[in-house]
Design a protein around this motif. Structure first.
Motif, PDB file in Angstrom:
ATOM      1  N   THR A   1       0.836  -1.208   0.000  1.00 13.54           N
ATOM      2  CA  THR A   1       0.000   0.000   0.000  1.00 13.54           C
ATOM      3  C   THR A   1       0.869   1.255   0.000  1.00 13.54           C
ATOM      4  N   ASP A   2       1.935   1.236   0.804  1.00 14.29           N
ATOM      5  CA  ASP A   2       2.857   2.372   0.820  1.00 14.29           C
ATOM      6  C   ASP A   2       3.536   2.554  -0.536  1.00 14.29           C
ATOM      7  N   LEU A   3       3.898   1.441  -1.185  1.00 15.98           N
ATOM      8  CA  LEU A   3       4.506   1.526  -2.518  1.00 15.98           C
ATOM      9  C   LEU A   3       3.530   2.136  -3.516  1.00 15.98           C
ATOM     10  N   LEU A   4       2.275   1.748  -3.453  1.00 19.36           N
ATOM     11  CA  LEU A   4       1.273   2.323  -4.365  1.00 19.36           C
ATOM     12  C   LEU A   4       1.104   3.819  -4.127  1.00 19.36           C
ATOM     13  N   LYS A   5       1.133   4.229  -2.862  1.00 18.27           N
ATOM     14  CA  LYS A   5       1.046   5.665  -2.553  1.00 18.27           C
ATOM     15  C   LYS A   5       2.239   6.419  -3.143  1.00 18.27           C
ATOM     16  N   VAL A   6       3.425   5.838  -3.021  1.00 13.54           N
ATOM     17  CA  VAL A   6       4.624   6.466  -3.584  1.00 13.54           C
ATOM     18  C   VAL A   6       4.509   6.558  -5.103  1.00 13.54           C
TER      19      VAL A   6
ATOM     20  N   ALA B   1       2.048   9.356  -6.014  1.00 13.75           N
ATOM     21  CA  ALA B   1       2.663  10.664  -5.768  1.00 13.75           C
ATOM     22  C   ALA B   1       3.741  10.962  -6.809  1.00 13.75           C
ATOM     23  N   THR B   2       4.512   9.948  -7.189  1.00 14.46           N
ATOM     24  CA  THR B   2       5.553  10.137  -8.202  1.00 14.46           C
ATOM     25  C   THR B   2       4.941  10.487  -9.549  1.00 14.46           C
ATOM     26  N   ALA B   3       3.920   9.741  -9.949  1.00 13.74           N
ATOM     27  CA  ALA B   3       3.283  10.004 -11.247  1.00 13.74           C
ATOM     28  C   ALA B   3       2.694  11.410 -11.285  1.00 13.74           C
ATOM     29  N   LEU B   4       1.999  11.810 -10.248  1.00 13.56           N
ATOM     30  CA  LEU B   4       1.402  13.151 -10.221  1.00 13.56           C
ATOM     31  C   LEU B   4       2.472  14.243 -10.188  1.00 13.56           C
ATOM     32  N   THR B   5       3.508  14.036  -9.398  1.00  6.98           N
ATOM     33  CA  THR B   5       4.576  15.030  -9.304  1.00  6.98           C
ATOM     34  C   THR B   5       5.260  15.230 -10.651  1.00  6.98           C
TER      35      THR B   5
ATOM     36  N   VAL C   1      12.919   0.462  -9.533  1.00 11.70           N
ATOM     37  CA  VAL C   1      12.615   0.417 -10.966  1.00 11.70           C
ATOM     38  C   VAL C   1      11.143   0.748 -11.202  1.00 11.70           C
ATOM     39  N   ALA C   2      10.263   0.266 -10.328  1.00  9.19           N
ATOM     40  CA  ALA C   2       8.835   0.603 -10.452  1.00  9.19           C
ATOM     41  C   ALA C   2       8.625   2.111 -10.309  1.00  9.19           C
ATOM     42  N   VAL C   3       9.354   2.734  -9.397  1.00 11.33           N
ATOM     43  CA  VAL C   3       9.227   4.191  -9.219  1.00 11.33           C
ATOM     44  C   VAL C   3       9.780   4.931 -10.433  1.00 11.33           C
TER      45      VAL C   3
END
Length: 175
Positions: A6-11, A14-18, A97-99
């Motif tokens: 869940t924390d990874l999905l939040k990151v 946030a990364t995609a929007l940023t 890599v996902a980020v």
């Protein structure tokens, strides 16, 4: 769903929007500088070009396929040996890599919004299908198929490890 996932999905969100908003703002600043700041001494001397198209580069998924194949092979080797350090390194790598993939998708999203607003270009996510697949693969490698989870299989982990060592290079051929 675990708290870690869940924390990874939040990151990732946030990364995609940023990156999408950052790209959109950056491209509008470039547009404004090109239109209104060209006669300024510091800005006029700089070539103000729009960034290159990222969609063709991202659609060529050989980099992500190679990273996934290397990761699967390394995870297989890590299952055969016992090392918490390697397990943690593989988990961090798959999440990183996902980020990075999400950041690239955020950039492309911001660029597509910019093109839609300035030139009326239609959205086309079809060329990005391999990138979304690569993102899904690395999300699976960082959650369900992480080395920590596969170690719970007991002695069956050796069979899974050998299978992953064999499957890793085959991913380069299949994908």
């Amino acid at each position: 769903m675990s708290q870690d996932f869940t924390d990874l999905l939040k990151v990732l969100v946030a990364t995609a929007l940023t990156f999408a908003v950052g790209t959109l703002v950056m491209l509008y600043v470039i547009l404004l500088l090109a239109q209104y700041g060209a006669n300024l001494p510091m800005v006029g001397a700089l070539p103000l070009n729009a960034p290159p198209e990222m969609v063709p580069m991202l659609a060529d998924n050989r980099l992500f396929t190679t990273l996934a194949a290397a990761h699967v092979t390394a995870a297989g080797l890590a299952l055969i040996i016992a090392s918490n350090t390697i397990d943690m390194a593989l988990l961090i790598t798959s999440k990183a890599v996902a980020v990075v993939i999400t950041a690239l998708l955020g950039f492309v999203g911001g660029h597509m919004v910019y093109l839609q607003l300035t030139e009326g270009t239609a959205f086309s996510l079809n060329p990005l299908t391999p990138v979304f697949i690569a993102l899904a693969v690395f999300l699976v490698l960082s959650s369900v198929l992480s080395v920590q989870n596969l170690r719970r299989l007991g002695n069956l982990r050796f069979v899974v490890g050998v299978g992953m060592v064999v499957i890793g290079p085959l991913l380069l051929v299949w994908l």
